[in-house]
Design an enzyme around this catalytic site. Structure first.
Site, PDB file in Angstrom:
ATOM      1  N   ASP A 330      -6.741 102.441 -33.679  1.00 31.91           N
ATOM      2  CA  ASP A 330      -6.350 103.795 -33.297  1.00 31.91           C
ATOM      3  C   ASP A 330      -5.324 104.359 -34.289  1.00 31.91           C
ATOM      4  OD1 ASP A 330      -6.242 105.951 -31.206  1.00 31.91           O
ATOM      5  OD2 ASP A 330      -4.147 105.292 -31.111  1.00 31.91           O
ATOM      6  N   GLU A 359      -9.399 104.908 -37.233  1.00 25.29           N
ATOM      7  CA  GLU A 359      -9.470 106.324 -36.860  1.00 25.29           C
ATOM      8  C   GLU A 359      -8.797 107.152 -37.954  1.00 25.29           C
ATOM      9  OE1 GLU A 359      -8.398 109.318 -33.155  1.00 25.29           O
ATOM     10  OE2 GLU A 359      -7.025 107.667 -33.620  1.00 25.29           O
TER      11      GLU A 359
END
Length: 620
Positions: A330, A359
């Site tokens: 993330d 990400e």
């Protein structure tokens, strides 16, 4: 009596002066380790009251204490170990010597599975299915609320916990497998013991334990094993950039620089162009790298070598313990960039066939490509990150199918040519097979909200995702055309899957409960994905595309043994497509087989294609 009281008080004062304070051990992380790892080094983080006053002693064949580090807080101790390749598995005793007592702690060294170094990561052969455990299915109502966690269940609250769990995923693996996907990506399942918003999993308060409302570590491993038994890979969502507000580190950090300095905690700065801007000011970079990502998640300082080592080992621990096939990291760009590269390199060195996707929520191809490993960057930055997320293509997908053609508007071509223009920048990527392609995820508007539930547009989007280069990723409920409006908040794009709760009025896991359109979308996608499984030319074949003309986009996937032609008609009306333009790829082939309608195409000199539709033609 007074004399005795005086003696007791005097003894307490003497002990206090001598430094005889209470020493306790709360936890040692990692929770266990393995012999036979490629990297023989291990750093234990010991936490507990005044543990820094202890001196650790280990007597175990093949294990050597090479250094002991004490944190700025008295409640942390770091022990560096060297584990010989000849070390045997077993329980080693760690003796913590203090001035007033000794503490023994049994630490487990397990035998590593010799096949783990060959573990296969996800690849362009796979189709990834993203789900949110709290919103997918509630398989165990007994863990909806626990005595160890603060937030309870409230399905009426879009931002609250709804009760979905790991057992709910296990219970519906047959559904996922039937759809034709090959890999399950779940948003984080680790403990989020926070007052509010704990359902999404991105505000972690314990990096080594599954949230008890989802299950436990053993249940997660059971899910991974069950996925493997169903020929499904598993991607674990991890967070390196931040932790939850109630993590013990936020109250008592091991070092003063464990989190970013206090004044930065109030700063929210998301100018993503600063990440790889060669002209970016130091203050802009400090804000975006060291400021708080969100009010609920204090920012961690990956420049601290002990924190970085902690997360390297944490990632390896979850791979080795559970058998996951990949990691989705993330907020990848928000970490210290050199620390991220060190982390990725360490994981990939331990598992050479592995895969990690970061990400990289950026808007232009050159910005995203910067983060893929082996990209030639003028800055010299090498990320060691194998897979990136194609956000520029995502934006093109969410726009182009609502536009009838590609008339220039403000200097930017619209319609189906958006896809062509993004893919024309692929020269910037080092590896075209390791790009995650998607039309929606847990942070974006639901695709079927954007296209207003248009089944024809849905089929075109799914066809494109399944046949373009890279690794396709779906979002739970896409298959039955679930909607969600981002402008109403994240809760609306993270709705419960109908049928995941026994009290639901409809159970869309079952064919007989879906309406006609839901079954048509599900069956269309199922057929498409099962076809894709066996098509190596789609997995790794060369992509050749033609500039769209009159709203029609044509491209080919080709290798030495096979060729597939894809046609996307973005017009509302039918088109009779002259194919002489594509003669070099057709290479004299006059007929083929159309996959979506399962029918032979006898004459490829002209192709009739309906408005707002797609064709996949296997060239024979």
């Amino acid at each position: 009596m007074q004399h005795k009281i005086f003696q007791v008080v005097f003894i307490i004062l003497v002990l206090s002066v001598k430094g005889y304070s209470q020493v306790e051990i709360d936890k040692i992380e990692p929770l266990c380790w393995w012999v036979g790892m490629n990297n023989p080094e291990l750093q234990l983080m010991v936490s507990g009251e005044n543990i820094s006053e202890a001196t650790p002693v280990i007597t175990y064949d093949g294990v050597e204490v090479t250094a002991v580090h004490r944190g700025d807080s008295p409640n942390y101790l770091f022990i560096d170990l060297m584990i010989s390749e000849k070390t045997k598995a077993g329980d080693l005793n760690i003796l913590f010597k203090t001035e007033n007592k000794d503490i023994n702690y049994s630490y487990s060294l397990k035998q590593r599975n010799p096949e783990s170094t060959e573990r296969e990561g996800f690849s362009s052969k796979d189709v990834m299915y993203l789900l949110m455990p709290d919103r997918f299915a509630n398989g165990d109502i007994s863990n909806d609320e626990t005595t160890k966690t603060i937030e309870g269940i409230d399905r009426k609250d879009e931002f609250g916990r709804h009760g979905g769990d790991i057992q709910g995923i296990i219970d519906h693996l047959d559904y996922i497998n039937d759809l034709g996907v090959t890999c399950v990506w779940s948003t984080p399942v680790l403990e989020n013991n926070n007052e509010l918003g704990s359902y999404h999993g991105f505000a972690i308060t314990d990096f080594y334990n599954v949230d008890p409302r989802f299950g436990n570590n053993e249940k997660y491993k059971e899910m991974v094993d069950s996925c493997h038994a169903n020929n499904l890979k598993v991607v674990m969502d991890m967070v390196l950039n931040h932790c939850g507000r109630r993590h013990p580190w936020t109250i008592d950090p091991p070092f003063k620089d464990w989190l970013h300095f206090k004044e930065m905690e109030e700063q929210y700065y998301h100018n993503k162009r600063a990440f790889n801007d060669p002209h970016a000011s130091k203050s802009d970079l400090d804000l975006v790298l060291n400021g708080t990502f969100d009010v609920w998640v204090p920012d961690l300082n990956q420049k601290n070598p002990f924190l970085l080592k902690y997360f390297i080992q944490n990632s390896i621990w979850w791979i080795e313990y559970s058998g996951i096939n990949g990691i989705r990291m993330d907020t990848y760009m928000y970490n210290d960039h050199q620390a991220s590269a060190i982390w990725a390199k360490a994981v990939m060195e331990e598992y050479p066939n592995y895969n990690i996707v970061g990400e990289n929520w950026l808007f232009e191809t050159h910005q995203v490509a910067y983060w893929q490993d082996n990209t030639i960057n003028p800055t010299g930055y090498k990320s060691n990150l194998k897979t990136v997320m194609d956000f520029p293509l995502y934006y093109a997908i969410q726009n182009c199918f609502n536009e009838e053609d590609f008339i220039p508007k403000d200097g930017h071509e619209t319609g189906i040519k958006r896809l062509y223009n993004i893919l024309a920048n692929d020269y910037l990527y080092a590896d075209l097979n390791n790009i995650l392609v998607f039309s929606e995820n847990h942070d974006t508007p639901r695709m079927n909200h954007v296209i207003d539930g248009d089944l024809n547009k849905f089929k075109m989007i799914m066809t494109f995702l399944a046949t373009t280069r890279g690794i396709p990723q779906l979002y739970y409920g896409s298959e039955v055309m679930m909607k969600g409006d981002k402008s109403k908040g994240d809760g609306d794009i993270r709705r419960d899957y109908p049928g995941g709760w026994t009290t639901d009025n409809r159970n869309l896991f079952l064919q007989e409960n879906r309406n006609e359109q839901e079954n048509e979308s599900y069956n269309f996608l199922k057929k498409l994905l099962h076809w894709r499984k066996e098509k190596e030319v789609i997995h790794t074949g060369k992509l050749v595309h033609y500039v769209p003309q009159n709203g029609v986009y044509v491209y080919f996937r080709m290798n030495e043994d096979d060729a597939v032609m894809v046609v996307l008609n973005n017009n509302n009306s039918s088109v009779n497509l002259e194919t002489a333009r594509f003669r070099s790829e057709l290479n004299g082939i006059s007929s083929g087989f159309e996959v979506l309608c399962s029918k032979k195409v006898d004459d490829l000199s002209k192709i009739d294609i309906k408005g707002k539709s797609a064709m996949i033609i296997e060239l024979k």
